[in-house]
Enzyme design. Structure first.
Site, PDB file in Angstrom:
ATOM      1  CB  CYS A 126      -0.988  -0.008   1.157  1.00 43.38           C
ATOM      2  SG  CYS A 126      -0.225  -0.115   2.751  1.00 43.38           S
ATOM      3  CB  SER A 182       8.781   1.134   6.124  1.00 46.04           C
ATOM      4  OG  SER A 182       9.082  -0.083   5.531  1.00 46.04           O
ATOM      5  CG  HIS A 184      15.453   1.505  -3.599  1.00 40.66           C
ATOM      6  ND1 HIS A 184      15.065   2.641  -2.930  1.00 40.66           N
ATOM      7  CD2 HIS A 184      14.315   0.889  -3.999  1.00 40.66           C
ATOM      8  CE1 HIS A 184      13.750   2.711  -2.939  1.00 40.66           C
ATOM      9  NE2 HIS A 184      13.256   1.656  -3.579  1.00 40.66           N
TER      10      HIS A 184
END
Lengths: 268, 447
Positions: free
Chosen positions: B52, B106, B96
């Site tokens: 998400c 995050s 990354h």
């Protein structure tokens, strides 16, 4: 000497207001500055009480003797609530910001009123009228402070700012419920004050002396607004934002009465 | 070996939820998404990470520049040309991947879900046949790094999850949470995590899910009550907080739905947390009186504002990542630089053995029958391999160390690998020189 204590009280209330404001907006959030606010508020109350007692002793006018004394007593009562809140908890102490300036306004308003009772009341009835009006107004003052704090806190939550004032103000629902309870407590008291005041006023009217003034209409208006807020809350589920706005509108009318006293005295 | 690795994507920092939801990939659509990327020109390997908070395409192929262009075109075709994308190539892409898996990238630094989500993405890529080597090694190393970060730093302990932000907010709205009701709509891990934290603060839990069986299973696990999703409207009339995280593609709750609920609630405050992407609750519902709506981006901002995203743990975690990255780089380099020397060494041994075998079999051992000749040949093979084993391992190890070049030079000198080859075709030397040149060129690009 009386004037000296009064000026000291007014100045200290002002200092306390500024100090509390700096804490709320986060300019000064250290413990010393918060303590300084509490000390200023306490010192202001001491000066205020001293002034009222001296007045009682020297002039023989007690706390409920008339509008002048009543307003001063109201200011002291409200300051006492703000002081108690400061001792109750960190998130509650910020409510003082909304209360302390009103204390100052009430104190100043009391000075605009003649020492003689303006209403044709005397004895026990005068005491009941002034006492219940003071209690009702004090409760509304607290309700107003809670509603104002609600709107500020609501804005913080809606704008998603979770630092700063969000953390210094009480939770929304606590503010909402407490404001409701204050109104529920204040309304019967103010009703009693209005009924005693108006009945005396109407008796005068009956004798051909129309003394129902703009203040009385405004006082009725204040009563009506708070009664409406309470009724809508109970019957139509008015809560939160709308209830807070209603409370503030109602109280703004009450403040106009105070300002009226200060500007024009207890005359018509 | 990492220069052909590229990542193109967007995350909670670079793109608002409106953009992310257009690119969202449902969990069961991961394999198809990988196949679509694999079909792009020049893509040899691919992984699609879709959560998400991020949608990222990792790919490996021959040429980073054209690869990145292909990935960008692919994402713009799906998400609209206005979408801002970031891109990392070569070692930056590897770094990354490491940071993402270690939860440093995050929304809530240190949250544990992302590693599982990337693992699912890698599994999907594997079953779509999209992992052949390079990218697979990068991802395996990223998992290893994430594990190290988790065990060696305090990142997980200092974790301020979406959950604790939700609790802070709920307290700011309701005060005490004792006896409050929290509804979890859908079965997202983050939503359940938030709900569990709210429950710890004294709230009781209700779980509504499209699959009632799933709701019941979760309800047993979380000590909650289970409800079918069709009861949502009724449930919302009675709860104080609702955390939405369903995979619904449209709005589960429109402004009108919420307005209807609020009427029945008689103005009681409702705190809606919408952590689904695409979003479950129409944003305009947040304008209603006594409705407080927060989506993933709002929570991100809240976490960032709280200054709780960074800590000593994140600095330590970055150090672990730098270490792992340099070790990975060394290993990849070693695989390249030791390779030609090992090949040359092996060839030299095999040539000598073959030459000696030939000479003996046509000379003194001419009388040996066919079977015995084969046995002698096998014995020589075994001997060669045994002798080569230790130097091969040593060369591989040495290549990963800073002084590896010295060992490599010593090996070449001891076994005369740089001398004219015994083999007149010169194959060994040519191979080695070519190998070295490519290695140097690649190392230069990679930096």
């Amino acid at each position: 000497m009386l004037v000296g204590f009064l000026a000291a009280a007014a100045l200290l209330y002002l200092i306390a207001t500024v100090l509390m404001l700096t804490y709320l907006v986060g300019v000064a959030s250290t413990l010393p500055s918060r303590r300084a606010a509490t000390v200023s508020l306490g010192a202001a109350m001491v000066a205020h009480v001293t002034h009222d007692i001296l007045r009682w002793v020297t002039l023989g006018r007690g706390p409920f003797a008339g509008i002048h004394e009543g307003l001063s007593t109201l200011a002291l009562l409200v300051a006492g609530v703000a002081f108690a809140l400061r001792l109750l908890g960190r998130r509650l102490e910020t409510l003082g910001v909304f209360v302390a300036p009103l204390t100052l306004l009430m104190l100043l308003a009391s000075q605009g009123v003649d020492a003689q009772p303006a209403a044709p009341l005397s004895g026990a009835l005068l005491g009941v009228h002034v006492g219940s009006t003071i209690l009702g107004t004090a409760a509304f003052t607290v309700a107003f402070a809670l509603a104002a704090a609600y709107l500020v806190q609501e804005r913080e939550v809606r704008q998603k700012r979770l630092r700063g004032m969000f953390q210094r103000l009480p939770p929304l629902e606590v503010l909402d419920v407490a404001s409701f309870r204050s109104i529920a407590l204040g309304l019967p008291a103010l009703t009693l004050g209005l009924v005693t005041g108006l009945s005396a006023g109407l008796q005068e009217v009956g004798r051909g002396i129309p003394i129902v003034s703009w203040r009385h209409y405004l006082a009725l208006g204040v009563w009506a607004v708070f009664a409406a807020v309470l009724a809508l809350r109970l019957l139509a589920g008015w809560r939160g934002h709308r209830a807070a706005i209603g409370t503030i509108v109602g109280y703004a009318s009450a403040v106009m009465v105070l300002v009226g006293y200060f500007v024009r005295g207890a005359r018509l | 070996m990492t220069e052909g690795v590229v990542v193109v994507g967007l995350n909670h920092r670079t793109a608002p939820v409106e953009a992310r939801e257009r690119l969202a990939v449902p969990p069961d659509g991961l394999e198809d998404a990988v196949r679509a990327v694999l079909a792009l020109e020049g893509v040899r390997e691919a992984v699609v990470v879709a959560t998400c908070n991020r949608v990222e395409l990792y790919a490996a192929g021959a040429e980073a520049e054209s690869l990145a262009g292909e990935l960008r075109r692919h994402m713009h075709a799906r998400g609209g040309s206005g979408v801002t994308l970031y891109e990392h190539r070569g070692e930056a892409a590897v770094q990354h991947a490491f940071r993402v898996c270690a939860s440093l990238d995050s929304l809530v630094v240190g949250e544990p879900q992302i590693l599982g989500q990337v693992k699912e993405a890698v599994a999907a890529a594997r079953s779509a046949g999209a992992l052949r080597g390079r990218l697979g090694r990068v991802m395996a190393r990223a998992f290893q790094t994430a594990k190290r970060v988790r065990t060696e730093t305090g990142i997980a302990e200092g974790q301020v999850s979406v959950a604790s932000v939700a609790v802070d907010l709920a307290r700011g709205i309701f005060g005490d949470l004792m006896g409050r009701k929290v509804l979890v709509v859908g079965a997202g891990k983050m939503a359940l995590g938030a709900a569990r934290t709210l429950a710890r603060a004294g709230a009781s839990l209700l779980i509504a899910n499209r699959s009632f069986d799933r709701a019941e299973a979760l309800a047993r696990e979380y000590g909650a009550t289970a409800h079918p999703l069709t009861d949502l409207g009724m449930l919302l009339q009675h709860v104080d907080v609702a955390v939405c995280s369903t995979g619904a593609s449209g709005y589960l709750l429109t402004r009108h739905d919420v307005a209807t609920v609020m009427k029945a609630r008689r103005g009681r405050g409702l705190f809606l947390i919408d952590i689904a992407v695409p979003r479950n609750v129409e944003p305009a519902a947040g304008d209603l009186d006594s409705v407080f709506l927060y989506n993933v981006d709002d929570l991100e901002r809240a976490v960032a504002e709280g200054g709780r995203g960074r800590s000593v743990a994140t600095i330590e975690a970055e150090r672990v990542i730098a270490e792992e990255l340099s070790a990975f780089r060394a290993e990849e380099l070693a695989q390249r630089s030791a390779g030609p020397t090992i090949v040359a060494l092996r060839r030299r041994f095999q040539e000598v053995a073959a030459a000696e075998l030939e000479r003996s079999l046509s000379g003194k051992l001419r009388h040996l029958p066919e079977g015995d000749r084969a046995a002698v040949e096998a014995m020589l093979d075994a001997l060669t391999n045994k002798l080569l084993h230790a130097p091969t391992v040593a060369l591989k190890t040495a290549a990963a160390n800073p002084d590896g070049d010295d060992v490599m030079r010593a090996a070449r000198s001891l076994f005369a690998l740089d001398a004219e080859p015994a083999d007149p075709r010169g194959e060994v030397t040519r191979m080695r020189v070519q190998g070295e040149m490519t290695a140097k060129a690649k190392a230069g690009n990679g930096r």
